[in-house]
Design a protein around this motif. Sequence first.
Motif, short mmCIF file in Angstrom:
data_model
loop_
_atom_site.label_atom_id
_atom_site.label_comp_id
_atom_site.label_asym_id
_atom_site.label_seq_id
_atom_site.Cartn_x
_atom_site.Cartn_y
_atom_site.Cartn_z
N LYS A 146 14.32 -5.84 -1.74
CA LYS A 146 12.97 -5.74 -2.30
C LYS A 146 12.45 -4.33 -2.04
N PHE A 147 11.95 -3.67 -3.10
CA PHE A 147 11.44 -2.31 -2.91
C PHE A 147 10.29 -2.03 -3.87
N LEU A 148 9.48 -1.06 -3.53
CA LEU A 148 8.26 -0.75 -4.28
C LEU A 148 8.42 0.57 -5.03
N THR A 149 8.06 0.56 -6.32
CA THR A 149 8.14 1.77 -7.13
C THR A 149 6.84 1.99 -7.89
N LYS A 150 6.65 3.22 -8.33
CA LYS A 150 5.56 3.54 -9.26
C LYS A 150 6.14 4.45 -10.33
N PRO A 210 11.10 4.53 2.38
CA PRO A 210 10.81 3.72 1.20
C PRO A 210 10.26 2.36 1.62
N SER A 211 9.24 1.90 0.93
CA SER A 211 8.69 0.57 1.19
C SER A 211 9.69 -0.45 0.68
N SER A 242 0.82 -1.21 0.00
CA SER A 242 0.00 0.00 0.00
C SER A 242 0.85 1.27 0.00
N GLY A 243 2.17 1.10 -0.12
CA GLY A 243 3.05 2.25 -0.15
C GLY A 243 2.58 3.29 -1.16
N GLY A 262 4.08 1.53 -14.04
CA GLY A 262 3.04 1.25 -13.07
C GLY A 262 3.62 1.00 -11.69
N LYS A 263 2.82 0.44 -10.82
CA LYS A 263 3.26 0.15 -9.45
C LYS A 263 3.76 -1.28 -9.40
#
Length: 301
Positions: A145-149, A293-294, A114-115, A186-187
Motif C-alpha cells: 500500500k502506498f500513497l501518490t499524487k 514514502p508513505s 497526510s503524506g 490526484g492524491k
Amino acid sequence: MNKFLVFFLFLTFSLSAQIRGVVKDSITGEPIPFVNIWVENETVGTTSESNGSFSLDIKEEKMLVFSALGYEVKKASSRTDIILLKPKVFELKEVVIEQPKFKNEIEVGNYETSGFRIGLGNINSAVYFKPYDEMITHPFLKKIKFLTKSDIEKAKIRIKILSINADNSPGESLIDEEIIVSVKKGKNKNTIDLSGYRFKIPLNGFFISFEKLLIEENKYYTEHTYKDHQGNKITQKSMSIEPELCFIPIEYDIIWQSTINGNWTKSKKHILKDPKSYENLLMRKYHDKYLAPSMTITLTN
C-alpha cells in the motif's frame, strides 16, 4: 538577441540532436517496453515506450546502456537504431513450494494519508525492511500500500522487490516479472495484491523500490508567465514525471535513492535553511528527518 529567440535556437538545436531507436527481444523480435536506458557513466537517460521505442537528446555519439528485467544488460552506440536484448538464461534450482495459509496478517511500514508530495525529479526510492520475529512468522508478501499524487490520469510507476548487496545497498530483483502500476489523478491510496507471487521474504531483509518511468505518457507540462525587470513578458515551461510519491518524516535511515542508472546511495536527512519561517510552516515536521514514502506492506502466514 532577445530571450525568445535564444530559447527558439536552443530548442531547434536540441531537436536536431535527438536520437531515436527501438528495443527488441533478440529471439522473438518483439518490442520490449519500459527498458531503462542511460548514457554510460552519466545520469542522462530515458525509458522505452510501450512499443519499445525511445528517444534521447544527445549532441554527440556516446555509449548507451540498456537494462530490462529478464534480459542481459547491453551497451551500444547511440547511433544504433535497433537494439536487440538477449533474454537471460536462468538455472533451475531445487525449490520447495510452500503454500501460504492466508489466515493471519500483519502490516509493516509507515503510512499516513497526510503524506506530502515532494518532487524528486527522476529519483527512484527504495525502502529497506529487516525481518523481525513477527515478520518471520508471517513470511509471505501479500500486499503493498502506498500513497501518490499525480497531475495526470493513469500515470505508471514500476515496483520491484530487491535483494540486499554486501554493502547493504539494494541489489537484484527477486521477482522475474514486471510490476507496473497505474495510478489515478490526484492524491490516492494504491493497494497492490501480490499474493499470486507467493513471495517469501528473505531472512536477511529486502527492499521495496519505486521506479520512475521516463515515458511520454508520464510527462506533465506546465507554463508559468511573469514579467522581468524591463517589463518583458516571459513564459517558462517545465516538465515533471508523474506520479510523485507522497513522503512522511521518519527518524531512521532505511531509504536509498538512485537515478535511472541504478547507482543507489543512502538518502540524507531533509534540512530546512530556516525551519521557523512562515514559508516553511507546512514543512517543519520534515526538518532534520529522513523522508520515507508513505507505504506499508502486508505479510501473511
